[in-house]
Write a protein that holds these residues in place. Structure first.
Motif, mmCIF file in Angstrom:
data_model
loop_
_atom_site.group_PDB
_atom_site.id
_atom_site.type_symbol
_atom_site.label_atom_id
_atom_site.label_comp_id
_atom_site.label_asym_id
_atom_site.label_seq_id
_atom_site.Cartn_x
_atom_site.Cartn_y
_atom_site.Cartn_z
ATOM 1 N N LEU A 54 0.836 -1.131 0.086
ATOM 2 C CA LEU A 54 0.002 -0.127 0.039
ATOM 3 C C LEU A 54 0.837 1.353 0.008
ATOM 4 O O LEU A 54 0.508 2.300 -0.799
ATOM 5 C CB LEU A 54 -1.084 -0.066 1.149
ATOM 6 N N GLU A 55 1.860 1.425 0.749
ATOM 7 C CA GLU A 55 2.694 2.387 0.879
ATOM 8 C C GLU A 55 3.406 2.625 -0.434
ATOM 9 O O GLU A 55 3.681 3.770 -0.866
ATOM 10 C CB GLU A 55 4.004 2.237 1.874
ATOM 11 N N ALA A 56 3.825 1.428 -0.991
ATOM 12 C CA ALA A 56 4.353 1.682 -2.514
ATOM 13 C C ALA A 56 3.527 2.285 -3.516
ATOM 14 O O ALA A 56 3.813 3.052 -4.385
ATOM 15 C CB ALA A 56 5.289 0.257 -3.025
ATOM 16 N N ALA A 57 2.464 1.773 -3.582
ATOM 17 C CA ALA A 57 1.276 2.136 -4.564
ATOM 18 C C ALA A 57 0.944 3.550 -4.172
ATOM 19 O O ALA A 57 0.679 4.313 -5.267
ATOM 20 C CB ALA A 57 0.010 1.093 -4.207
ATOM 21 N N ARG A 58 0.935 3.903 -3.014
ATOM 22 C CA ARG A 58 0.733 5.465 -2.465
ATOM 23 C C ARG A 58 1.729 6.475 -3.033
ATOM 24 O O ARG A 58 1.439 7.427 -3.768
ATOM 25 C CB ARG A 58 0.535 5.500 -1.060
ATOM 26 N N GLY A 59 2.931 6.090 -3.034
ATOM 27 C CA GLY A 59 3.941 6.655 -3.556
ATOM 28 C C GLY A 59 4.097 6.754 -5.080
ATOM 29 O O GLY A 59 4.407 7.914 -5.809
ATOM 30 N N ASP A 60 3.847 5.652 -5.776
ATOM 31 C CA ASP A 60 3.620 5.503 -7.199
ATOM 32 C C ASP A 60 2.581 6.470 -7.616
ATOM 33 O O ASP A 60 2.608 7.228 -8.759
ATOM 34 C CB ASP A 60 3.358 4.131 -7.739
ATOM 35 N N LEU A 61 1.549 6.529 -6.935
ATOM 36 C CA LEU A 61 0.149 7.319 -7.349
ATOM 37 C C LEU A 61 0.567 8.807 -7.147
ATOM 38 O O LEU A 61 0.456 9.704 -8.014
ATOM 39 C CB LEU A 61 -0.752 7.041 -6.423
ATOM 40 N N GLU A 80 -5.597 3.684 -12.634
ATOM 41 C CA GLU A 80 -5.315 2.301 -12.138
ATOM 42 C C GLU A 80 -4.618 2.272 -10.817
ATOM 43 O O GLU A 80 -4.979 1.433 -10.080
ATOM 44 C CB GLU A 80 -4.270 1.605 -13.108
ATOM 45 N N LEU A 81 -3.637 3.175 -10.548
ATOM 46 C CA LEU A 81 -3.078 3.103 -9.393
ATOM 47 C C LEU A 81 -4.124 3.640 -8.278
ATOM 48 O O LEU A 81 -3.881 3.207 -7.200
ATOM 49 C CB LEU A 81 -1.992 4.297 -9.397
ATOM 50 N N GLU A 82 -5.098 4.764 -8.400
ATOM 51 C CA GLU A 82 -6.170 4.821 -7.565
ATOM 52 C C GLU A 82 -6.870 3.493 -7.216
ATOM 53 O O GLU A 82 -7.146 3.409 -6.099
ATOM 54 C CB GLU A 82 -7.125 5.823 -8.164
ATOM 55 N N ALA A 83 -7.094 2.768 -8.114
ATOM 56 C CA ALA A 83 -7.874 1.433 -7.828
ATOM 57 C C ALA A 83 -7.147 0.551 -7.062
ATOM 58 O O ALA A 83 -7.486 -0.093 -6.188
ATOM 59 C CB ALA A 83 -8.370 0.803 -9.155
ATOM 60 N N THR A 84 -5.722 0.538 -7.177
ATOM 61 C CA THR A 84 -4.895 -0.230 -6.539
ATOM 62 C C THR A 84 -4.952 0.126 -5.180
ATOM 63 O O THR A 84 -5.037 -0.842 -4.364
ATOM 64 C CB THR A 84 -3.576 -0.424 -7.267
ATOM 65 N N VAL A 85 -4.713 1.516 -4.792
ATOM 66 C CA VAL A 85 -4.548 1.890 -3.533
ATOM 67 C C VAL A 85 -5.986 1.800 -2.718
ATOM 68 O O VAL A 85 -5.869 1.157 -1.688
ATOM 69 C CB VAL A 85 -4.326 3.323 -3.523
ATOM 70 N N ASP A 86 -7.085 1.825 -3.252
ATOM 71 C CA ASP A 86 -8.372 1.599 -2.644
ATOM 72 C C ASP A 86 -8.390 0.391 -2.283
ATOM 73 O O ASP A 86 -8.903 -0.239 -1.391
ATOM 74 C CB ASP A 86 -9.668 1.980 -3.893
ATOM 75 N N ARG A 87 -8.068 -0.813 -3.367
ATOM 76 C CA ARG A 87 -8.131 -2.174 -3.082
ATOM 77 C C ARG A 87 -7.191 -2.680 -1.929
ATOM 78 O O ARG A 87 -7.647 -3.329 -1.103
ATOM 79 C CB ARG A 87 -7.841 -2.912 -4.441
ATOM 80 N N LEU A 88 -6.139 -2.028 -1.661
ATOM 81 C CA LEU A 88 -5.074 -2.518 -0.719
ATOM 82 C C LEU A 88 -5.442 -1.654 0.588
ATOM 83 O O LEU A 88 -5.273 -2.450 1.521
ATOM 84 C CB LEU A 88 -3.623 -2.165 -1.182
ATOM 85 N N GLU A 89 -6.132 -0.714 0.481
ATOM 86 C CA GLU A 89 -6.616 0.003 1.955
ATOM 87 C C GLU A 89 -7.653 -0.885 2.221
ATOM 88 O O GLU A 89 -7.881 -1.173 3.484
ATOM 89 C CB GLU A 89 -7.217 1.371 1.611
ATOM 90 N N THR A 90 -8.753 -1.342 1.363
ATOM 91 C CA THR A 90 -9.766 -2.234 1.803
ATOM 92 C C THR A 90 -9.024 -3.772 2.331
ATOM 93 O O THR A 90 -9.575 -4.083 3.424
ATOM 94 C CB THR A 90 -10.676 -2.764 0.644
ATOM 95 N N GLN A 91 -7.949 -4.230 1.733
ATOM 96 C CA GLN A 91 -7.678 -5.407 2.109
ATOM 97 C C GLN A 91 -6.825 -5.301 3.483
ATOM 98 O O GLN A 91 -7.128 -6.079 4.538
ATOM 99 C CB GLN A 91 -6.525 -5.845 1.120
#
Length: 357
Positions: A54-61, A80-91
């Motif tokens: 999640l931290e890596a995805a937030r940095g990329d976003l 796509e990165l926003e969707a990844t961050v949302d998915r990882l936050e939910t997970q």
């Protein structure tokens, strides 16, 4: 949706500390502590892995948003990165949800015949075999602690210890904790001469068996200990010595018997472990009942009308009445194919925990 930073930081620090402990050979001199640390490490690892992703995805976003004005390729990556961050936050939120503290524990499982006489005892034996088959599929070990058989080879009662062999956040309790209650069977009994379908029931009780039972102190003066000769399976040593042990906990009336170990001392030690697990389960159940008046609990009386599940042989159907689960593969279920049912029960339990958190 951001996970509380302080809570995650504490878990990251605990995970790092456990990693250092597990790398220390001194820890492994105590098998119990090593297994406890390994299980906790396994429980925390998915949280740590997801948080780092999640931290890596937030940095990329953040980087993609900064560069989007100068480069269309970065702008295209933002959704796509926003969707990844949302998915990882939910997970991560799901992983941080309250969970059963006993999920990694081994269990003691008791099967008892109820209404239905010999047919109930035969069904109790079917249930015991079902759990043994399921344990075999998962590489767990099963030990019979005590058993009383009926005239036709069923179980009036049987007590099993089921243990996992590795370190996992989800141990035996995580999968089998939902089995406590009354199980109802509908079929033509072997004793029925007219071919009529009968209904009978057997009861299942499940207790977590932690490595160490810390919450229950047992006063020796509260115990009555009887010894007697073992009976049933066991080889040449059966019926030759008073090695079987029955322990009665006088304040609660709980009775535990163990006859399948080789000596009276071993049977007593094992029976004390089971008694401690049952007393701990009782104490926790009472504490939770005080906090939640409508909490569902395991059924202590084998009454056909208070059932959690029905096994219908003529229709090859199994139905779990708590979550309205139905399937028409009863023969496979009795052979240990229980994961679809247990997955559904776990999902319902997880949803309830998320709603209450």
């Amino acid at each position: 949706m951001n996970a509380p930073t302080t809570a995650v930081d504490a878990l990251l620090a605990e995970h790092a500390d456990l990693e250092r402990q597990l790398a220390d050979p001194a820890l492994h001199a105590d098998a119990g502590n090593a297994r406890k640390a390994g299980r906790r490490f396994a429980q925390l690892s998915p949280i740590v892995t997801t948080y780092r992703k999640l931290e890596a995805a937030r940095g990329d976003l953040e980087a993609a948003r900064e560069l989007a004005g100068d480069d269309e390729s970065f702008a295209a990556e933002v959704p796509e990165l926003e969707a990844t961050v949302d998915r990882l936050e939910t997970q991560l939120s799901d992983l941080l949800a309250p969970r059963d503290p006993h999920d990694a524990d081994d269990i003691v499982l008791e099967v008892k015949s109820g209404e239905g006489g010999e047919e109930s005892a035969l069904f109790a034996a079917d249930l015991a075999r079902m759990y043994i088959r399921y344990a075999e599929r998962h590489g767990w070990s099963v030990t019979f602690l005590d058993e009383t058989t009926s005239d036709l080879g069923g179980y009036k009662d049987a007590t099993l210890s089921i243990r996992s062999k590795g370190d996992s956040a989800d141990g035996v309790w995580a999968r089998l904790k939902f089995e406590g209650g009354v199980h109802r069977v509908q079929r033509v009994p072997v004793t029925e001469s007219q071919g009529r379908v009968h209904t009978s029931a057997a009861g299942v009780l499940v207790y977590p068996e932690p490595e160490e039972v810390e919450q229950v102190q047992i006063d020796e003066s509260d115990l009555r200990i009887d010894v007697y000769r073992s009976s049933g399976k066991g080889g040449q040593g059966v019926n030759t010595t008073d090695s079987a042990v029955r322990i009665t906990h006088l304040p609660t009336g709980i009775v535990v018997t163990c006859q399948n170990e080789r000596s009276q001392l071993q049977n007593k030690a094992r029976a004390m472990q089971v008694l401690a697990a049952r007393l701990q389960s009782l104490a926790e159940e009472q504490a939770q009942a005080d906090a939640s008046a409508d909490r569902a609990s395991q059924i202590r009386t084998v009454d056909r009308s208070e059932r959690i599940r029905t096994y219908n042989f003529p229709e090859n159907r199994i139905a779990d009445h708590r979550i309205n689960f139905k399937s028409h593969n009863l023969d496979q279920v009795l052979d240990g194919d229980l994961d679809p049912l247990f997955d559904a029960l776990a999902a319902a339990d997880k949803q309830a925990r998320l709603q209450s958190s």
